[in-house]
Write a protein that holds these residues in place. Structure first.
Motif, PDB file in Angstrom:
ATOM      1  N   LEU A  98     -63.982  59.221 -68.234  1.00  0.00           N
ATOM      2  CA  LEU A  98     -63.725  58.442 -67.116  1.00  0.00           C
ATOM      3  C   LEU A  98     -62.233  57.964 -67.216  1.00  0.00           C
ATOM      4  N   TRP A 119     -60.373  55.452 -64.634  1.00  0.00           N
ATOM      5  CA  TRP A 119     -60.519  54.912 -63.313  1.00  0.00           C
ATOM      6  C   TRP A 119     -59.194  54.105 -62.754  1.00  0.00           C
ATOM      7  N   ALA A 146     -54.026  51.293 -63.823  1.00  0.00           N
ATOM      8  CA  ALA A 146     -54.641  52.315 -64.422  1.00  0.00           C
ATOM      9  C   ALA A 146     -54.661  52.414 -65.678  1.00  0.00           C
ATOM     10  N   PRO A 147     -55.475  52.663 -66.447  1.00  0.00           N
ATOM     11  CA  PRO A 147     -55.496  52.957 -67.968  1.00  0.00           C
ATOM     12  C   PRO A 147     -55.515  54.255 -68.200  1.00  0.00           C
ATOM     13  N   SER A 193     -64.114  63.910 -66.011  1.00  0.00           N
ATOM     14  CA  SER A 193     -64.031  65.213 -66.602  1.00  0.00           C
ATOM     15  C   SER A 193     -64.974  65.600 -67.569  1.00  0.00           C
ATOM     16  N   ARG A 242     -55.109  63.539 -49.980  1.00  0.00           N
ATOM     17  CA  ARG A 242     -55.262  62.097 -50.036  1.00  0.00           C
ATOM     18  C   ARG A 242     -56.796  61.896 -49.196  1.00  0.00           C
TER      19      ARG A 242
END
Ligand code: ADP
Ligand code: MG
Length: 729
Positions: free
Chosen positions: A212, A214, A295-296, A346, A460
């Motif tokens: 993940l 996010w 976002a990481p 994924s 989008r």
């Protein structure tokens, strides 16, 4: 009359960025400084204990109670070196945030003094006195106690003087009272199902991991301005406020230069997040003014969820230090974009990525197609449930509005992948693959170009878009616990994969060749799940009509959408995948309905208070001022001319009278609607009543208030306006 608004605006304007001192070393060196990660486990644990713990973490084996004491001792040593005096079981109840109860390490030593103690027992399991967390009746029916139990797959970490231990939260009888327990179950089932299917292609694969990544969107508002907006303070959003003349129409905020005070906040936040092992990577301005994103780098799903929860609470703390308030609400301001949390999802094996297109061999390509199609099968079959998983009173403002994914779940695949699936569906089977002697199969699945991975043609408007090597679930709310949607997505895909395998195996058992069987089933599924594929404009009215025809779930009422959790197919799916029992689902829905009602109830109360205590008095004050003017003018100029000269003011006086009256009537109707709704016993029916009869009345009141904002003299208006809330930083 002193106007608080002018004071807070002046105060907010004066603020300068807070100096942030960066660590003297590089981020790679302070990354995970406060996390008991493998490095630290290796350093602080005896080697046999270390080996056993790693086995628990990597292979999901049970934690041997005999090593718990040694693990706790190592943790305590490390924690104390970092000034830690307390520990807490950190869990994720069915509210938005996380919960913790701190206990000190100290115990009586039996000699009149104290010693520091932390045993394996305390690490592994606790019984927090947490009776007031939402439980939907589970804990009343069964057993009042709730237990928290350590999740060793998410490392413990330090915040201030406290050692935080990630835990699941379950009832005495084992029912989940949190998000983490079902998430872990869903990940386990998905890994097993995906591994089985992988074995068709790569027999050596041992396990499949879910990833993940996010992307967290949020707003910042200056704290002084925030303090003058009771609606923001109590509900997280503005219940009123006229559009700012300038908002996002110039697109000048998106990806623009980050304002200085915000830059300082971000820097501070990122340093602290990195120290907690959150791999922050990206930051930028978002579409709306004062809206930003962080976002990481993606991580294993369970860990990523914990990191998101941790980041959200960290953000609030750090924002405070910079005299900001962070707004995680999905729609804090009408008229500009709301905030979401894209969930990039994924699958990968211990040997490679599964949703990655650029396969070198025909097997790779077929594997890719199978995983894409079966993901779509899960999403198709449970599209209504997936919507329910991201639905909330707050996210409902965003869904269906023309800025975020519509309240219909569909999937964008892009042209290349669409063409590929169409080809596989329509081509003759002989065309698709030809037996090439003993060498094996040669599949005429067109080569999938690398290009697809940098697929820039991103739609989008799609809630569930394929973006090269992952799906991006964009409908998730900014405030939500990501786990809610991932529990459903993981379980749905696990179910699809299991069913896929059962059908393929049945054909193989009848003597069909494996590849041929896979192709047969995948072709069947491409046809079945076609309705979920949509590459057009998700905001258009035509799509709403079309989706209805395709049989996709188009329900938009939040409390009714929750019903999907209790559909027969949902209950079966959760049972089959061992993710949630029917009683857990029922209990959760009670919580969802109750939460919905409470949120709208609070908003309605705040709306009533603000109308009566702020808006009407201010408008009336201005009205009296105008009336005095009219009186004076008539006195000076006499009746005829005086009337002519004050016609405009009289018109405004009348309009204010009409609008304030409408507001008063609206508030009365709002109270009445609440009284009726409150008498309803069933949580579901009550929530529906709040949705149908209470919420719409707030919109009517707001309409009048926003008109008054334009009418009343600016110097009298007490609530900070949108142009201030959105542009001062
Ligand atoms: P965009 O806004 O263009 O979608 P971002 O760079 O903001 O892209 O965010 C993309 C997110 O997707 C990041 O968190 C990134 O780590 C994550 N991501 C990239 N590859 C994968 C993958 N294979 N699986 C899951 N997440 C991924
Ligand atoms: Mg994205």
């Amino acid at each position: 009359m002193a106007n608080l608004r002018f004071e807070v605006v002046a105060e907010a304007f004066k603020k300068r960025p807070v100096e942030v001192e960066a660590p003297k070393v590089r981020p790679s060196e302070y990354f995970a400084k406060y996390v008991f990660n493998r490095q630290k486990m290796y350093k602080y644990l005896p080697s046999d204990v270390y080996e056993k713990l790693i086995d628990v973490i990597d292979n999901g084996n049970r934690l041997d109670r005999s090593i718990a004491d040694a693990v706790a001792a190592g943790m305590k040593l490390w924690a104390e070196e970092n000034g830690v005096t307390h520990y807490t079981h950190w869990f994720q109840p069915l509210t938005e945030g996380t919960a913790e109860k701190h206990d000190a390490f100290v115990e009586h030593d039996g000699k009149g003094g104290m010693i520091e103690e932390f045993s394996g027992k305390l690490l592994v399991q606790q019984e927090p006195d947490a009776s007031s967390f939402p439980n939907g009746g589970i804990r009343n029916t069964f057993e009042a106690r709730g237990y928290s139990a350590w999740d060793p797959t998410s490392p413990v970490f330090i915040i201030d003087d406290t050692l935080c231990i990630p835990t699941i939260f379950i009832s005495y009888t084992g029912e989940a009272l949190d998000y983490k327990a079902p998430l872990l179950r869903s990940l386990h089932t998905l890994s097993e199902a995906a591994t089985e299917v992988c074995h068709y292609f790569y027999p050596q694969v041992k396990k499949v991991q879910t990833n993940l990544g996010w992307e967290q969107e949020y707003f910042l508002v200056d704290e002084s301005l925030y303090s003058a907006r009771p609606d923001l303070m109590l509900t997280g959003r503005t219940l009123m406020g006229h559009d700012s003349a300038k908002n996002q129409q110039m697109d000048d905020h998106y990806f623009g230069t980050i304002p200085e005070r915000v830059q300082a906040f971000m820097k501070d936040l990122e340093i602290q997040a990195l120290e907690l092992g959150i791999p922050c990577k990206t930051r930028h301005n978002e579409v709306a003014p004062n809206q930003f994103e962080l976002a990481p780098i993606f991580e294993e799903c369970n860990l990523a969820v914990d990191h998101n929860m941790l980041l959200m609470s960290l953000m609030k703390r750090v924002a405070h230090k910079h005299s900001f308030r962070v707004l995680l609400h999905e729609k804090p301001f009408a008229g500009v974009n709301g905030s979401g949390k894209h969930n990039n999802w994924s699958l990968c094996t211990d040997t490679g990525v599964l949703l990655h297109a650029a396969g070198k061999t025909p097997e790779d390509n077929l594997r890719f197609v199978v995983f894409i199609v079966e993901t779509l099968m899960g999403v198709y079959k449970h599209n209504g449930l997936l919507k329910a998983s991201i639905m909330s009173a707050t996210n409902a403002h965003r869904l269906g509005a023309n800025e975020a994914p519509p309240a219909i779940i569909s999937s964008f695949l892009g042209k290349q992948l669409t063409d590929l699936l169409d080809h596989i569906e329509k081509a003759d089977k002989e065309e698709l693959f030809a037996l090439a002697g003993k060498k094996g199969m040669e599949l005429d699945i067109p080569e999938i170009p690398e290009l697809m991975i940098d697929n820039t043609d991103r739609n989008r408007t799609s809630p569930f878009a394929f973006t090269g090597n992952r799906f991006e679930f964009r409908a998730v709310g900014s405030e939500a616990n990501c786990a809610s949607s991932l529990i459903v997505l993981n379980a749905a895909v696990a179910e699809a994969l299991e069913e896929f395998k059962t059908r393929v195996d049945a054909l193989i058992a009848k003597g069909e060749d494996q590849t041929s069987a896979i192709i047969d089933i995948v072709r069947e599924d491409i046809k079945t799940c076609k309705p979920i594929r949509f590459d057009g404009n998700g905001y258009s009215d035509e799509w709403k009509e079309e989706a209805q025809k395709r049989g996709l779930d188009c329900e938009a009422s939040c409390p009714v959408v929750f019903d999907r959790y209790l559909d027969k197919e949902s209950i079966e799916m959760f049972a089959k995948t061992n993710v949630m029992s029917e009683s857990e689902l029922k209990a959760r829905n009670e919580v969802k309905w109750e939460t919905y009602t409470k949120k709208i109830q609070i908003e309605a109360r705040v709306m009533g208070d603000l109308s009566m205590n702020h808006i009407i008095p201010v408008a009336t004050h201005y009205q009296s001022r105008l009336a005095k003017n009219v009186e004076g003018m008539i006195h000076i100029f006499g009746g005829e001319e005086g009337k002519k000269l004050t016609a405009r003011n009289v018109k405004i006086i009348r309009e204010i009278a009409e609008r304030t009256e409408a507001i008063e009537r609206g508030v009365e109707a709002l109270v009445d609607a609440r009284k009726v709704a409150n008498k309803i016993e069933s949580e579901r029916e009550k929530a529906v009543a709040y949705h149908d009869t209470v919420a719409p009345k707030m919109e009517e009141i707001r309409y009048q208030i926003d008109k008054l904002e334009l009418l009343v003299a600016d110097e009298l208006w007490t609530l900070p306006k949108y142009r201030e809330l959105l542009f001062i930083r």
